[in-house]
Design a protein around this motif. Structure first.
Motif, PDB file in Angstrom:
ATOM      1  N   PHE A 161       0.845  -1.201   0.000  1.00  0.00           N
ATOM      2  CA  PHE A 161       0.000   0.000   0.000  1.00  0.00           C
ATOM      3  C   PHE A 161       0.879   1.248   0.000  1.00  0.00           C
ATOM      4  O   PHE A 161       1.618   1.486   0.952  1.00  0.00           O
ATOM      5  N   PHE A 162       0.804   2.017  -1.086  1.00  0.00           N
ATOM      6  CA  PHE A 162       1.523   3.293  -1.182  1.00  0.00           C
ATOM      7  C   PHE A 162       0.544   4.373  -0.712  1.00  0.00           C
ATOM      8  O   PHE A 162      -0.346   4.785  -1.459  1.00  0.00           O
ATOM      9  N   VAL A 163       0.742   4.785   0.543  1.00  0.00           N
ATOM     10  CA  VAL A 163      -0.305   5.561   1.194  1.00  0.00           C
ATOM     11  C   VAL A 163      -0.133   7.078   1.040  1.00  0.00           C
ATOM     12  O   VAL A 163       0.947   7.582   0.746  1.00  0.00           O
ATOM     13  N   CYS A 164      -1.246   7.760   1.274  1.00  0.00           N
ATOM     14  CA  CYS A 164      -1.292   9.219   1.265  1.00  0.00           C
ATOM     15  C   CYS A 164      -1.792   9.701   2.621  1.00  0.00           C
ATOM     16  O   CYS A 164      -2.280   8.918   3.429  1.00  0.00           O
ATOM     17  N   ALA A 165      -1.698  11.004   2.867  1.00  0.00           N
ATOM     18  CA  ALA A 165      -2.243  11.579   4.099  1.00  0.00           C
ATOM     19  C   ALA A 165      -2.856  12.928   3.756  1.00  0.00           C
ATOM     20  O   ALA A 165      -2.328  13.977   4.087  1.00  0.00           O
ATOM     21  N   GLN A 166      -3.970  12.872   3.036  1.00  0.00           N
ATOM     22  CA  GLN A 166      -4.645  14.104   2.627  1.00  0.00           C
ATOM     23  C   GLN A 166      -5.848  14.318   3.535  1.00  0.00           C
ATOM     24  O   GLN A 166      -6.227  13.420   4.280  1.00  0.00           O
ATOM     25  N   ASP A 167      -6.469  15.487   3.414  1.00  0.00           N
ATOM     26  CA  ASP A 167      -7.689  15.740   4.188  1.00  0.00           C
ATOM     27  C   ASP A 167      -8.728  14.667   3.900  1.00  0.00           C
ATOM     28  O   ASP A 167      -9.430  14.203   4.786  1.00  0.00           O
ATOM     29  N   ALA A 168      -8.807  14.278   2.624  1.00  0.00           N
ATOM     30  CA  ALA A 168      -9.837  13.338   2.185  1.00  0.00           C
ATOM     31  C   ALA A 168      -9.748  11.985   2.877  1.00  0.00           C
ATOM     32  O   ALA A 168     -10.765  11.319   3.054  1.00  0.00           O
ATOM     33  N   ASN A 169      -8.547  11.570   3.279  1.00  0.00           N
ATOM     34  CA  ASN A 169      -8.458  10.235   3.884  1.00  0.00           C
ATOM     35  C   ASN A 169      -8.020  10.263   5.352  1.00  0.00           C
ATOM     36  O   ASN A 169      -7.702   9.237   5.924  1.00  0.00           O
ATOM     37  N   GLU A 170      -8.061  11.435   5.947  1.00  0.00           N
ATOM     38  CA  GLU A 170      -7.607  11.595   7.332  1.00  0.00           C
ATOM     39  C   GLU A 170      -8.322  10.639   8.279  1.00  0.00           C
ATOM     40  O   GLU A 170      -7.685  10.006   9.134  1.00  0.00           O
ATOM     41  N   ALA A 171      -9.633  10.507   8.116  1.00  0.00           N
ATOM     42  CA  ALA A 171     -10.416   9.668   9.019  1.00  0.00           C
ATOM     43  C   ALA A 171     -10.028   8.194   8.926  1.00  0.00           C
ATOM     44  O   ALA A 171     -10.312   7.414   9.837  1.00  0.00           O
ATOM     45  N   TYR A 172      -9.385   7.815   7.829  1.00  0.00           N
ATOM     46  CA  TYR A 172      -9.052   6.397   7.613  1.00  0.00           C
ATOM     47  C   TYR A 172      -7.604   6.063   7.942  1.00  0.00           C
ATOM     48  O   TYR A 172      -7.194   4.917   7.804  1.00  0.00           O
ATOM     49  N   MET A 173      -6.841   7.058   8.398  1.00  0.00           N
ATOM     50  CA  MET A 173      -5.426   6.817   8.692  1.00  0.00           C
ATOM     51  C   MET A 173      -5.179   5.662   9.664  1.00  0.00           C
ATOM     52  O   MET A 173      -4.222   4.905   9.485  1.00  0.00           O
ATOM     53  N   PRO A 174      -6.030   5.495  10.710  1.00  0.00           N
ATOM     54  CA  PRO A 174      -5.792   4.370  11.627  1.00  0.00           C
ATOM     55  C   PRO A 174      -5.761   3.009  10.924  1.00  0.00           C
ATOM     56  O   PRO A 174      -5.164   2.059  11.434  1.00  0.00           O
ATOM     57  N   LEU A 175      -6.373   2.919   9.754  1.00  0.00           N
ATOM     58  CA  LEU A 175      -6.358   1.650   9.001  1.00  0.00           C
ATOM     59  C   LEU A 175      -4.943   1.216   8.617  1.00  0.00           C
ATOM     60  O   LEU A 175      -4.691   0.030   8.370  1.00  0.00           O
ATOM     61  N   VAL A 176      -4.038   2.167   8.579  1.00  0.00           N
ATOM     62  CA  VAL A 176      -2.648   1.866   8.240  1.00  0.00           C
ATOM     63  C   VAL A 176      -2.082   0.830   9.220  1.00  0.00           C
ATOM     64  O   VAL A 176      -1.324  -0.069   8.830  1.00  0.00           O
TER      65      VAL A 176
END
Ligand code: ZN
Length: 272
Positions: free
Chosen positions: A92-107
């Motif tokens: 998984f090549f991840v991002c950290a944008q506003d759009a996915n902030e709520a999903y960061m714990p999934l990392v």
């Protein structure tokens, strides 16, 4: 009169045969060119693997890396569920944008499931990240900071440049030499980077359905022993989730072993 008509008929047939032969020759030429253009295009973006593909490497087993860019998002959990059910590792090549902030714990869940976490971009905005080499590494720093609460960031040493390492969109903002500079700097900093040679085209504006995504993958994977498949797990790529079981089945049927990008690299290094 009749003899003349017969002769005209024969000449007509001869002309038709000549025209058909000429058309066939032109058609063969076009097919030949298309064939080579396809191979040139699919191999070019993948600097890391183009070399072994070009030398006709046959010692390697058939390996496939499923890679998911631009997440995490609401589609990441269903992807993880499918990967677990199928016992398939991915990267998984991840991002950290506003759009996915709520999903960061999934990392944290991605890492706990044994998948590889790699860096993509914090903002993913070409105008910002490719404005200068400094801007690019600032963005990577911001991404690492966003990941820190969830994973061991120091262990992450793979990245994928947004748009790929041979993208030209970056030239608009950081000049024509920016990708060359960034690749050299990445290596100096101890990063490995990788592109892809199989493109699902699942994040294009045309929003392809699951069947089309699978067709795109089969088209690009054909003839390659090493496949690095570009997929996306953004909120817009629900069709990727739908296609995933069939994608896995396809590579299984073709005799591929699934691995992460780091695992593929380790196998390559062992053999070379
Ligand atoms: Zn991306």
């Amino acid at each position: 009169m009749r003899r003349n008509a017969k002769r005209e008929d024969q000449t007509g047939r001869l002309l038709a045969a000549l025209v058909a032969a000429a058309l066939l020759t032109v058609l063969c030429g076009i097919i030949h060119q298309l064939y080579h253009r396809e191979y040139a295009e699919t191999d070019t973006p993948n600097d890391c693997f183009a070399a072994s593909a070009a030398t006709g490497e046959t010692a390697l087993p058939k390996l496939v890396c499923l890679t998911f860019d631009d997440g995490p998002s609401k589609n990441t959990r269903p992807i993880l569920d499918i990967l677990e059910k199928e016992q398939v590792p991915a990267t998984f090549f991840v991002c950290a944008q506003d759009a996915n902030e709520a999903y960061m714990p999934l990392v944290a869940d991605i890492a706990a499931a044994g998948h590889q976490i790699a860096l993509h971009s914090a903002t993913h905005q070409y105008s910002k990240i490719y404005a200068s080499p400094d801007a690019f590494w600032q963005d990577i720093k911001a991404l690492r900071q966003a990941l820190e609460p969830y994973v061991e960031v120091d262990a992450i040493d793979w990245l994928r440049f947004p748009g790929g390492s041979t993208n030209t969109v970056s030239h608009r903002y950081g000049g024509s030499g920016i990708m060359k500079t960034l690749k050299a700097q990445a290596e100096e900093k101890g990063y490995h980077w990788i592109d892809w040679n199989v493109c699902a085209e699942d994040a294009t504006a045309s929003h392809p359905n699951a069947a089309q995504i699978l067709r795109n993958i089969r088209r690009d994977a054909d003839g390659h022993d090493l496949c690095v498949v570009l997929l996306h797990d953004t909120k817009a790529t629900g069709q990727t989730v739908k296609a995933l079981p069939d994608i896995i089945q396809y590579f299984r049927e073709q005799g591929y072993t699934f691995c992460t990008v780091a695992q593929m690299d380790a196998v390559k290094n062992e053999i070379n």
